[in-house]
Design a protein around this motif. Sequence first.
Motif, mmCIF file in Angstrom:
data_model
loop_
_atom_site.group_PDB
_atom_site.id
_atom_site.type_symbol
_atom_site.label_atom_id
_atom_site.label_comp_id
_atom_site.label_asym_id
_atom_site.label_seq_id
_atom_site.Cartn_x
_atom_site.Cartn_y
_atom_site.Cartn_z
ATOM 1 N N HIS A 38 0.834 -1.202 0.000
ATOM 2 C CA HIS A 38 0.000 0.000 0.000
ATOM 3 C C HIS A 38 0.873 1.258 0.000
ATOM 4 O O HIS A 38 0.682 2.174 -0.807
ATOM 5 N N HIS A 39 1.846 1.290 0.910
ATOM 6 C CA HIS A 39 2.733 2.452 1.004
ATOM 7 C C HIS A 39 3.577 2.613 -0.262
ATOM 8 O O HIS A 39 3.784 3.732 -0.742
ATOM 9 N N MET A 40 4.058 1.502 -0.812
ATOM 10 C CA MET A 40 4.883 1.577 -2.012
ATOM 11 C C MET A 40 4.068 2.082 -3.203
ATOM 12 O O MET A 40 4.589 2.831 -4.033
ATOM 13 N N ALA A 41 2.800 1.710 -3.277
ATOM 14 C CA ALA A 41 1.941 2.193 -4.367
ATOM 15 C C ALA A 41 1.784 3.709 -4.288
ATOM 16 O O ALA A 41 1.844 4.408 -5.309
ATOM 17 N N ILE A 42 1.612 4.236 -3.085
ATOM 18 C CA ILE A 42 1.464 5.687 -2.907
ATOM 19 C C ILE A 42 2.763 6.400 -3.286
ATOM 20 O O ILE A 42 2.749 7.400 -4.010
ATOM 21 N N LEU A 43 3.905 5.872 -2.840
ATOM 22 C CA LEU A 43 5.192 6.483 -3.168
ATOM 23 C C LEU A 43 5.477 6.411 -4.670
ATOM 24 O O LEU A 43 6.006 7.347 -5.253
ATOM 25 N N THR A 44 5.083 5.308 -5.287
ATOM 26 C CA THR A 44 5.295 5.136 -6.728
ATOM 27 C C THR A 44 4.399 6.075 -7.521
ATOM 28 O O THR A 44 4.855 6.743 -8.461
ATOM 29 N N LYS A 45 3.119 6.175 -7.135
ATOM 30 C CA LYS A 45 2.196 7.085 -7.828
ATOM 31 C C LYS A 45 2.649 8.534 -7.702
ATOM 32 O O LYS A 45 2.446 9.343 -8.604
ATOM 33 N N ALA A 46 3.263 8.861 -6.581
ATOM 34 C CA ALA A 46 3.764 10.221 -6.370
ATOM 35 C C ALA A 46 5.053 10.463 -7.152
ATOM 36 O O ALA A 46 5.522 11.590 -7.227
ATOM 37 N N GLY A 47 5.620 9.393 -7.702
ATOM 38 C CA GLY A 47 6.843 9.524 -8.481
ATOM 39 C C GLY A 47 8.112 9.571 -7.656
ATOM 40 O O GLY A 47 9.192 9.788 -8.191
ATOM 41 N N LEU A 48 8.001 9.353 -6.353
ATOM 42 C CA LEU A 48 9.164 9.435 -5.472
ATOM 43 C C LEU A 48 9.979 8.145 -5.461
ATOM 44 O O LEU A 48 11.136 8.132 -5.050
ATOM 45 N N VAL A 49 9.340 7.064 -5.906
ATOM 46 C CA VAL A 49 9.971 5.750 -5.943
ATOM 47 C C VAL A 49 9.685 5.142 -7.311
ATOM 48 O O VAL A 49 8.595 5.321 -7.859
ATOM 49 N N GLU A 50 10.663 4.435 -7.839
ATOM 50 C CA GLU A 50 10.485 3.705 -9.092
ATOM 51 C C GLU A 50 10.452 2.224 -8.773
ATOM 52 O O GLU A 50 11.216 1.749 -7.932
ATOM 53 N N ALA A 51 9.559 1.504 -9.444
ATOM 54 C CA ALA A 51 9.408 0.065 -9.222
ATOM 55 C C ALA A 51 9.714 -0.682 -10.509
ATOM 56 O O ALA A 51 9.314 -0.258 -11.592
ATOM 57 N N THR A 52 10.418 -1.794 -10.366
ATOM 58 C CA THR A 52 10.730 -2.660 -11.493
ATOM 59 C C THR A 52 10.402 -4.086 -11.093
ATOM 60 O O THR A 52 10.833 -4.536 -10.032
ATOM 61 N N LYS A 53 9.639 -4.763 -11.940
ATOM 62 C CA LYS A 53 9.322 -6.164 -11.665
ATOM 63 C C LYS A 53 10.317 -7.029 -12.413
ATOM 64 O O LYS A 53 10.553 -6.842 -13.603
ATOM 65 N N GLN A 54 10.927 -7.953 -11.690
ATOM 66 C CA GLN A 54 11.866 -8.887 -12.294
ATOM 67 C C GLN A 54 11.568 -10.264 -11.723
ATOM 68 O O GLN A 54 11.796 -10.517 -10.549
ATOM 69 N N GLY A 55 11.007 -11.123 -12.561
ATOM 70 C CA GLY A 55 10.585 -12.440 -12.097
ATOM 71 C C GLY A 55 9.487 -12.277 -11.066
ATOM 72 O O GLY A 55 8.535 -11.530 -11.284
ATOM 73 N N GLN A 56 9.637 -12.936 -9.934
ATOM 74 C CA GLN A 56 8.616 -12.826 -8.876
ATOM 75 C C GLN A 56 8.874 -11.650 -7.943
ATOM 76 O O GLN A 56 8.091 -11.389 -7.038
ATOM 77 N N TRP A 57 9.954 -10.940 -8.158
ATOM 78 C CA TRP A 57 10.342 -9.866 -7.261
ATOM 79 C C TRP A 57 9.979 -8.509 -7.839
ATOM 80 O O TRP A 57 10.059 -8.273 -9.032
#
Length: 104
Positions: A64-83
């Motif tokens: 939940h927190h990571m989604a908010i930080l990502t939507k705000a553009g403060l964090v970038e997320a990369t999916k690699q395999g199951q991680w």
Amino acid sequence: MSSDASLDRALHAIADPTRRRILQVLRERGTEAKAGAEKPAHGPCLCGGEIEERIRLSQPTISHHMAILTKAGLVEATKQGQWRWYRRNEKAIRDVVKSLRGKL
């Protein structure tokens, strides 16, 4: 999105102490990868499980927190395999600080 709306979203994201702690943990850039997981080649980052261990909250709460930080553009997320790997968006964080200086 307007710069005011973008700033509002970023301020909402960092208003929560848990999200500020997550940003601190990401800044510390953990050096140990999860067993069996390869870190993406795009720089220092932590997987969701590592953040969960360091913050000591449940996986759904961290997500939940990571989604908010990502939507705000403060964090970038990369999916690699199951991680899912997260890293700070330093430019976006600098832009928020610069924006605040101009408005306050």
